[in-house]
Design a protein around this motif. Sequence first.
Motif, PDB file in Angstrom:
ATOM      1  N   VAL A  86      -0.497  12.621  -9.390  1.00 39.44           N
ATOM      2  CA  VAL A  86       0.944  12.845  -9.239  1.00 39.44           C
ATOM      3  C   VAL A  86       1.439  12.245  -7.927  1.00 39.44           C
ATOM      4  N   PHE A  87       0.658  12.379  -6.889  1.00 41.48           N
ATOM      5  CA  PHE A  87       1.041  11.823  -5.589  1.00 41.48           C
ATOM      6  C   PHE A  87       1.158  10.309  -5.661  1.00 41.48           C
ATOM      7  N   TRP A  88       0.218   9.646  -6.332  1.00 33.31           N
ATOM      8  CA  TRP A  88       0.284   8.189  -6.450  1.00 33.31           C
ATOM      9  C   TRP A  88       1.466   7.773  -7.324  1.00 33.31           C
ATOM     10  N   GLY A  89       1.839   8.606  -8.306  1.00 29.89           N
ATOM     11  CA  GLY A  89       3.032   8.318  -9.091  1.00 29.89           C
ATOM     12  C   GLY A  89       4.295   8.393  -8.256  1.00 29.89           C
ATOM     13  N   VAL A  90       4.371   9.407  -7.382  1.00 31.76           N
ATOM     14  CA  VAL A  90       5.531   9.531  -6.484  1.00 31.76           C
ATOM     15  C   VAL A  90       5.601   8.334  -5.548  1.00 31.76           C
ATOM     16  N   MET A  91       4.467   7.925  -5.016  1.00 30.31           N
ATOM     17  CA  MET A  91       4.451   6.755  -4.131  1.00 30.31           C
ATOM     18  C   MET A  91       4.854   5.493  -4.879  1.00 30.31           C
ATOM     19  N   ALA A  92       4.442   5.373  -6.151  1.00 28.63           N
ATOM     20  CA  ALA A  92       4.833   4.213  -6.954  1.00 28.63           C
ATOM     21  C   ALA A  92       6.339   4.162  -7.140  1.00 28.63           C
ATOM     22  N   PHE A  93       6.978   5.342  -7.265  1.00 34.97           N
ATOM     23  CA  PHE A  93       8.440   5.395  -7.415  1.00 34.97           C
ATOM     24  C   PHE A  93       9.127   4.790  -6.201  1.00 34.97           C
ATOM     25  N   PHE A  94       8.712   5.177  -5.002  1.00 36.96           N
ATOM     26  CA  PHE A  94       9.368   4.688  -3.791  1.00 36.96           C
ATOM     27  C   PHE A  94       8.981   3.242  -3.478  1.00 36.96           C
ATOM     28  N   LEU A  95       7.715   2.898  -3.676  1.00 38.00           N
ATOM     29  CA  LEU A  95       7.273   1.536  -3.379  1.00 38.00           C
ATOM     30  C   LEU A  95       7.815   0.523  -4.379  1.00 38.00           C
ATOM     31  N   GLY A  96       8.312   1.011  -5.533  1.00 39.80           N
ATOM     32  CA  GLY A  96       8.893   0.104  -6.519  1.00 39.80           C
ATOM     33  C   GLY A  96      10.140  -0.598  -6.029  1.00 39.80           C
ATOM     34  N   TYR A  97      10.753  -0.090  -4.953  1.00 41.71           N
ATOM     35  CA  TYR A  97      11.936  -0.754  -4.395  1.00 41.71           C
ATOM     36  C   TYR A  97      11.569  -2.005  -3.602  1.00 41.71           C
ATOM     37  N   ILE A  98      10.269  -2.188  -3.330  1.00 46.15           N
ATOM     38  CA  ILE A  98       9.822  -3.377  -2.597  1.00 46.15           C
ATOM     39  C   ILE A  98       9.329  -4.406  -3.603  1.00 46.15           C
ATOM     40  N   PRO A  99      10.020  -5.516  -3.797  1.00 51.56           N
ATOM     41  CA  PRO A  99       9.575  -6.511  -4.779  1.00 51.56           C
ATOM     42  C   PRO A  99       8.235  -7.120  -4.391  1.00 51.56           C
ATOM     43  N   TYR A 100       7.419  -7.400  -5.409  1.00 49.37           N
ATOM     44  CA  TYR A 100       6.147  -8.100  -5.256  1.00 49.37           C
ATOM     45  C   TYR A 100       5.144  -7.291  -4.420  1.00 49.37           C
ATOM     46  N   ILE A 101       5.447  -7.048  -3.140  1.00 46.15           N
ATOM     47  CA  ILE A 101       4.518  -6.343  -2.263  1.00 46.15           C
ATOM     48  C   ILE A 101       4.327  -4.908  -2.722  1.00 46.15           C
ATOM     49  N   GLY A 102       5.389  -4.298  -3.285  1.00 45.83           N
ATOM     50  CA  GLY A 102       5.299  -2.907  -3.714  1.00 45.83           C
ATOM     51  C   GLY A 102       4.213  -2.676  -4.741  1.00 45.83           C
ATOM     52  N   LEU A 103       4.009  -3.636  -5.638  1.00 49.12           N
ATOM     53  CA  LEU A 103       2.963  -3.500  -6.661  1.00 49.12           C
ATOM     54  C   LEU A 103       1.584  -3.409  -6.022  1.00 49.12           C
ATOM     55  N   ALA A 104       1.326  -4.262  -5.022  1.00 48.42           N
ATOM     56  CA  ALA A 104       0.026  -4.233  -4.348  1.00 48.42           C
ATOM     57  C   ALA A 104      -0.162  -2.923  -3.593  1.00 48.42           C
ATOM     58  N   LEU A 105       0.886  -2.481  -2.900  1.00 51.07           N
ATOM     59  CA  LEU A 105       0.797  -1.229  -2.160  1.00 51.07           C
ATOM     60  C   LEU A 105       0.613  -0.036  -3.095  1.00 51.07           C
ATOM     61  N   THR A 106       1.173  -0.138  -4.309  1.00 49.56           N
ATOM     62  CA  THR A 106       1.009   0.935  -5.294  1.00 49.56           C
ATOM     63  C   THR A 106      -0.394   0.955  -5.872  1.00 49.56           C
TER      64      THR A 106
END
Length: 354
Positions: free
Chosen positions: A221-241
Amino acid sequence: MKINRISVPAEILVYSTFAVILTIGMREISPILTTVFFSIFVALILTPPVRWVKRKGIPGALGVLLVILLLTLFISVFGAVIVGAAIQIGNQLPNYQSQLIEILDELLPYLPSTEELSLQSVFRGIASLAVSLMVSVLNGLINAGTTVGIIIVTAAFLLLGVAGAQEKTEQKAEEQLVFESRLNKFGKGLIEFIVIRTEVNFATAIGITVILLIGGIDFAVFWGVMAFFLGYIPYIGLALTTIPPAFFGLIQYGLIGALAVIIAISIVNALTENVIFPSLAGKGLKLSPAIVFLSLLYWNYVLGATGMLLATPLTMVLKIILESFEETRWLARLMGPVGNEAESKESAGQEEEN
């Protein structure tokens, strides 16, 4: 008597100098700007709910208070999940570090090594670096509570101003009406983009959470929440997620588990970005990949790490402003993807007819 106009090179020099001075100035006050930008975006997102509540007969100030309370409750739930998971991960980090070192020690016999460069020391250094980065990120998340509180309060005051402005029914001059029309168009376009981006991020977070829960990955669940916020960062957000869940997949199931997590998250992201987002946004809200990447670099330089979260919305603000004036509309077309020029002209023609 003829007055000589400024030459093109001189005009470019003046504009470039202004841009550099503006960039340096914004960087110097980046903590203030970050709070202000987040507050404005939160207020824009909450403006439609406030207007809907007002149409239901609830007074402006009371409606704003109700919406802010719901937002605070929503953020509190997310904050509890994040802080709880962060504390648990922090307590178990020594165990995770030792498990990671054991896995790396098992892989070392199959890797080449030289006297000058020991792969064992390199891998141990990478493991220590990964753990230290995770610690710093978790500490940053826990310490972000004060900033979030300031943003909520500032957004509440902005919403009160919007609610009060709606109650004024004074007659306006024609120029003022034109300005208000452009401002409304600007706000609607930005709200539409942020809302659509939020919906897509929510779908991505749900998909990632479900997959990680099925796979038995810790703190899904925590990684899902982080994916929600990091999704606002194009390209880099996917790697960080992807990196943290893959790290836990490696610890729990080995290399196959880490590879499975990476593939699963990539599939979810591909579905949401290539199916859901285009169906909601169409082609009007898209930016050129080069512009998106340059905006990430620029706003990261100006505002720091949080600038990457704001890079796309701020760039969309610039594009909407440029589209609002005929003299700069061509710059807005350049910021769009290749092949979108015809559609931009068509939409501009339809606006003129309306």
